[in-house]
Design a protein around this motif. Structure first.
Motif, PDB file in Angstrom:
ATOM      1  N   PHE A 206       0.841  -1.196   0.000  1.00  0.00           N
ATOM      2  CA  PHE A 206       0.000   0.000   0.000  1.00  0.00           C
ATOM      3  C   PHE A 206       0.876   1.245   0.000  1.00  0.00           C
ATOM      4  CE2 PHE A 206      -1.987   3.392   2.503  1.00  0.00           C
ATOM      5  CZ  PHE A 206      -3.140   3.607   1.770  1.00  0.00           C
ATOM      6  N   VAL A 207       0.570   2.167  -0.910  1.00  0.00           N
ATOM      7  CA  VAL A 207       1.270   3.451  -0.983  1.00  0.00           C
ATOM      8  C   VAL A 207       0.229   4.558  -0.832  1.00  0.00           C
ATOM      9  CG1 VAL A 207       2.744   4.962  -2.350  1.00  0.00           C
ATOM     10  CG2 VAL A 207       3.030   2.483  -2.498  1.00  0.00           C
ATOM     11  N   LEU A 208       0.415   5.389   0.169  1.00  0.00           N
ATOM     12  CA  LEU A 208      -0.531   6.477   0.438  1.00  0.00           C
ATOM     13  C   LEU A 208      -0.338   7.615  -0.556  1.00  0.00           C
ATOM     14  CD1 LEU A 208      -2.643   7.639   2.470  1.00  0.00           C
ATOM     15  CD2 LEU A 208      -0.722   8.632   3.690  1.00  0.00           C
ATOM     16  N   SER A 209      -1.435   8.296  -0.904  1.00  0.00           N
ATOM     17  CA  SER A 209      -1.356   9.488  -1.753  1.00  0.00           C
ATOM     18  C   SER A 209      -2.286  10.559  -1.198  1.00  0.00           C
ATOM     19  CB  SER A 209      -1.732   9.158  -3.198  1.00  0.00           C
ATOM     20  OG  SER A 209      -3.132   9.091  -3.345  1.00  0.00           O
ATOM     21  N   GLN A 210      -2.234  11.711  -1.811  1.00  0.00           N
ATOM     22  CA  GLN A 210      -3.048  12.841  -1.359  1.00  0.00           C
ATOM     23  C   GLN A 210      -4.539  12.576  -1.559  1.00  0.00           C
ATOM     24  OE1 GLN A 210      -2.045  16.484  -3.350  1.00  0.00           O
ATOM     25  NE2 GLN A 210      -2.514  17.745  -1.591  1.00  0.00           N
ATOM     26  N   GLN A 211      -4.902  11.715  -2.527  1.00  0.00           N
ATOM     27  CA  GLN A 211      -6.305  11.476  -2.845  1.00  0.00           C
ATOM     28  C   GLN A 211      -6.898  10.288  -2.086  1.00  0.00           C
ATOM     29  OE1 GLN A 211      -3.944  11.830  -5.385  1.00  0.00           O
ATOM     30  NE2 GLN A 211      -4.436  14.019  -5.565  1.00  0.00           N
ATOM     31  N   THR A 212      -6.106   9.580  -1.293  1.00  0.00           N
ATOM     32  CA  THR A 212      -6.620   8.398  -0.601  1.00  0.00           C
ATOM     33  C   THR A 212      -7.789   8.782   0.307  1.00  0.00           C
ATOM     34  OG1 THR A 212      -4.420   7.380  -0.608  1.00  0.00           O
ATOM     35  CG2 THR A 212      -6.039   6.493   0.929  1.00  0.00           C
ATOM     36  N   ASP A 213      -8.871   8.014   0.228  1.00  0.00           N
ATOM     37  CA  ASP A 213     -10.046   8.248   1.057  1.00  0.00           C
ATOM     38  C   ASP A 213     -10.003   7.278   2.250  1.00  0.00           C
ATOM     39  OD1 ASP A 213     -13.072   7.562   1.790  1.00  0.00           O
ATOM     40  OD2 ASP A 213     -13.040   9.549   0.895  1.00  0.00           O
ATOM     41  N   PHE A 214      -9.879   7.828   3.464  1.00  0.00           N
ATOM     42  CA  PHE A 214      -9.682   6.982   4.632  1.00  0.00           C
ATOM     43  C   PHE A 214     -10.970   6.323   5.099  1.00  0.00           C
ATOM     44  CE2 PHE A 214      -5.807   9.401   4.645  1.00  0.00           C
ATOM     45  CZ  PHE A 214      -4.879   8.484   5.083  1.00  0.00           C
ATOM     46  N   LYS A 215     -12.117   6.867   4.730  1.00  0.00           N
ATOM     47  CA  LYS A 215     -13.374   6.191   5.059  1.00  0.00           C
ATOM     48  C   LYS A 215     -13.482   4.894   4.256  1.00  0.00           C
ATOM     49  CE  LYS A 215     -16.086  10.215   6.491  1.00  0.00           C
ATOM     50  NZ  LYS A 215     -17.290  11.033   6.233  1.00  0.00           N
ATOM     51  N   LYS A 216     -13.128   4.964   2.969  1.00  0.00           N
ATOM     52  CA  LYS A 216     -13.136   3.752   2.144  1.00  0.00           C
ATOM     53  C   LYS A 216     -12.040   2.782   2.610  1.00  0.00           C
ATOM     54  CE  LYS A 216     -16.116   5.038  -1.212  1.00  0.00           C
ATOM     55  NZ  LYS A 216     -17.239   4.241  -1.753  1.00  0.00           N
ATOM     56  N   LEU A 217     -10.917   3.343   3.073  1.00  0.00           N
ATOM     57  CA  LEU A 217      -9.786   2.506   3.472  1.00  0.00           C
ATOM     58  C   LEU A 217     -10.099   1.667   4.703  1.00  0.00           C
ATOM     59  CD1 LEU A 217      -6.821   1.931   2.638  1.00  0.00           C
ATOM     60  CD2 LEU A 217      -6.131   3.648   4.324  1.00  0.00           C
ATOM     61  N   GLN A 218     -11.133   2.063   5.478  1.00  0.00           N
ATOM     62  CA  GLN A 218     -11.483   1.311   6.676  1.00  0.00           C
ATOM     63  C   GLN A 218     -11.853  -0.136   6.360  1.00  0.00           C
ATOM     64  OE1 GLN A 218     -14.538   3.534   8.659  1.00  0.00           O
ATOM     65  NE2 GLN A 218     -13.120   5.046   9.490  1.00  0.00           N
ATOM     66  N   LEU A 219     -12.349  -0.387   5.139  1.00  0.00           N
ATOM     67  CA  LEU A 219     -12.689  -1.753   4.750  1.00  0.00           C
ATOM     68  C   LEU A 219     -11.443  -2.634   4.657  1.00  0.00           C
ATOM     69  CD1 LEU A 219     -15.315  -0.962   1.961  1.00  0.00           C
ATOM     70  CD2 LEU A 219     -15.790  -1.802   4.263  1.00  0.00           C
ATOM     71  N   LEU A 220     -10.281  -1.993   4.414  1.00  0.00           N
ATOM     72  CA  LEU A 220      -9.032  -2.743   4.262  1.00  0.00           C
ATOM     73  C   LEU A 220      -8.163  -2.695   5.513  1.00  0.00           C
ATOM     74  CD1 LEU A 220      -8.054  -1.588   0.659  1.00  0.00           C
ATOM     75  CD2 LEU A 220      -8.842  -3.850   1.307  1.00  0.00           C
ATOM     76  N   GLU A 221      -8.500  -1.853   6.495  1.00  0.00           N
ATOM     77  CA  GLU A 221      -7.634  -1.653   7.660  1.00  0.00           C
ATOM     78  C   GLU A 221      -7.309  -2.931   8.433  1.00  0.00           C
ATOM     79  OE1 GLU A 221      -8.586   1.353  10.444  1.00  0.00           O
ATOM     80  OE2 GLU A 221      -7.847   2.980   9.169  1.00  0.00           O
TER      81      GLU A 221
END
Length: 497
Positions: free
Chosen positions: A391-406
């Motif tokens: 996983f590589v973070l970027s400025q456009q990453t949406d952390f609400k959507k990312l919760q499904l992968l956390e």
């Protein structure tokens, strides 16, 4: 003893006055009715209105019922006993097993049998009743001292633990640093050290690190970590074997100021199937034990190409760079899916078959706000099945959507803003043992990492999971910050970076 009390946010007197006034108003309202009703009905109407107003008033004043229960728990001592294999070693001056028996005898004033919570620990903890020295098998291969200390911290209040007695040789090879755990328990901690404080003379193969899967005629790096203590000069030879056949060797020059050494081999499988890679070191005279002079890992060799899926939230230089590097791997096939402004991808929708057959899933700035929850859930399902995630973070990453992968990532996001700042990679000497940071396997690797140009980092704050490792932190204006830059995690059957 139990006690009960009822309190209001306002004055009880005010409640009684308003209740009396509402009763008088209800009586006045139903004194004369049209059409006339019987006296019994008028009384019922007055009662219902009074109760309704009183209950509404009671709720508005926020009633709180306090119930207090108390019980007496006698003070207890937590006795934490090291059950690991290292407690059976014989030092230059003493036998650790015999020292352990003597220490337990000296601890009799603590009344271990009656007034103590006795825990045996190695890689796990086990609470026992009616303790006897024979309860100690002393066979644990790992020793996690932080785990029993954490138990004391969590159960100090409910079990009324007033102090802890720790009997150990102090050697730990799993879990967190016990010094940090000891500072958090909030209770007196008494320690009886077992064994000679002088580090024994020993050479050990700590780990063999390589991929679980390899492909025919594709070179695979194999990293071997070696620890040397008590030997200050001379050379040792590390031999790598494939199913018992020697395929390479490297010589390590021992140094007085260094204990951890790393060598990297290249393994090119020529046959399919399960291959056992073993790193060995010839025993040296005076070693504490020779049982740790070798370590093995199993590699599954396949014939077909490896398939890598790359998901990106938008086109970017990161996507081009990482994709080109992946394509340099011999036998690698990279399927790229770059998202458009909506939920669609330029290359079309990835199939469930492609996700199942992929060996690795790479996420660059993905997911974004418009990413499909269905695709994210499919990726999460594959990660749950053991697919590694990069996983590589970027400025456009949406952390609400990312919760499904956390659940499958080495961190949890606690807050983020899209603002970026320049940060340098900061790698310490201790972190250089991490396999992700190996470049040439020499002392120059740390210099290369710390002299890299800066990169853009968002103002993102994360909580690193307990089982994850921080491979690198950041440096801003020559100030080292504890914020992680590279984090890896191997947990159960899943891996993520």
């Amino acid at each position: 003893m139990n006690s009960y009390s009822l309190s209001l946010a306002g004055s009880w007197l005010l409640v009684l006055i308003i209740t009396a006034a509402s009763t008088a108003f209800a009586y006045y309202s139903y004194r004369v009715t049209v059409p006339p009703v019987s006296t019994g009905r008028r009384a019922l109407f007055i009662l219902l209105r009074t109760l309704g107003v009183s209950l509404l008033l009671f709720v508005l004043f926020e009633p709180v019922l306090n119930i207090a229960r108390s019980s007496e728990e006698p003070p207890r001592l937590a006795v934490l006993l090291d059950n690991s294999f290292s407690m059976t070693f014989k030092d230059a001056r003493s036998d650790r097993r015999e020292d352990f028996k003597k220490a337990l005898g000296a601890a009799n004033p603590f009344e271990i049998d009656d007034n103590a919570t006795t825990l045996l620990f190695d890689e796990n903890i086990r609470r026992i009743q009616n303790f006897h020295f024979d309860s100690l098998k002393l066979g644990g291969q790992l020793s996690d001292i932080s785990k029993p200390l954490g138990y004391v911290q969590q159960n100090a209040e409910p079990d009324n633990i007033r102090a802890a007695l720790l009997i150990t040789d102090g050697a730990f090879n799993a879990g967190n640093n016990p010094l940090n755990s000891a500072e958090l328990i909030g209770r007196p901690l008494y320690i009886i050290g077992i064994g000679d404080s002088t580090e024994p003379r020993d050479i050990a193969v700590q780990s063999v690190i390589t991929n679980d899967i390899a492909y025919l005629e594709t070179t695979l790096p194999v990293t071997v970590n070696v620890k040397s203590s008590g030997f200050i000069d001379g050379n040792i030879t590390v031999v790598l074997k494939d199913n018992g056949v020697k395929i390479g060797e490297q010589v390590i020059s021992l140094k007085r100021e260094q204990q951890i050494y790393t060598v990297t081999f290249e393994f090119t499988p020529q046959q399919e199937g399960i291959r056992k890679l073993t790193a060995e070191i010839a025993p040296r005279e005076g070693e504490l034990t020779t049982k740790n002079n070798s370590a093995s890992e199993f590699v599954k060799v396949l014939k077909t190409k490896r398939q890598i899926l790359l998901f990106a939230g938008a086109p970017s230089p990161d996507v081009s760079f990482i994709r080109n590097e992946l394509l340099k791997e011999k036998g690698a096939e990279v399927l790229t899916f770059i998202q458009k402004q909506g939920a669609e991808f330029y290359e079309g929708t990835p199939s469930a078959g492609a996700l199942k057959s992929a060996e690795l899933i790479v996420l660059i700035g993905f997911p974004i706000a418009n990413s499909s929850d269905g695709i994210i859930r499919q990726i999460a399902q594959e990660a749950a099945n053991g697919k590694p995630i990069f996983f590589v973070l970027s400025q456009q990453t949406d952390f609400k959507k990312l919760q499904l992968l956390e659940p499958h990532l080495p961190f949890s996001a606690t807050g983020s803003r899209p603002q970026e700042f320049l940060a340098f990679a900061n790698v310490s000497t201790q972190q250089m043992s991490h396999p992700l940071l190996k470049l040439k396997g020499s002392d120059e690797d740390i210099t290369v990492w710390n002299q890299l140009p800066p990169l853009f980092r968002t103002e993102t704050f994360v909580k690193v999971k307990p089982e994850a490792d921080i491979a690198a932190t950041i440096r801003v204006n020559n100030v080292v910050l504890p914020e992680p830059l590279i984090v890896s995690r191997t947990f159960q059957k899943s891996k993520s970076v």
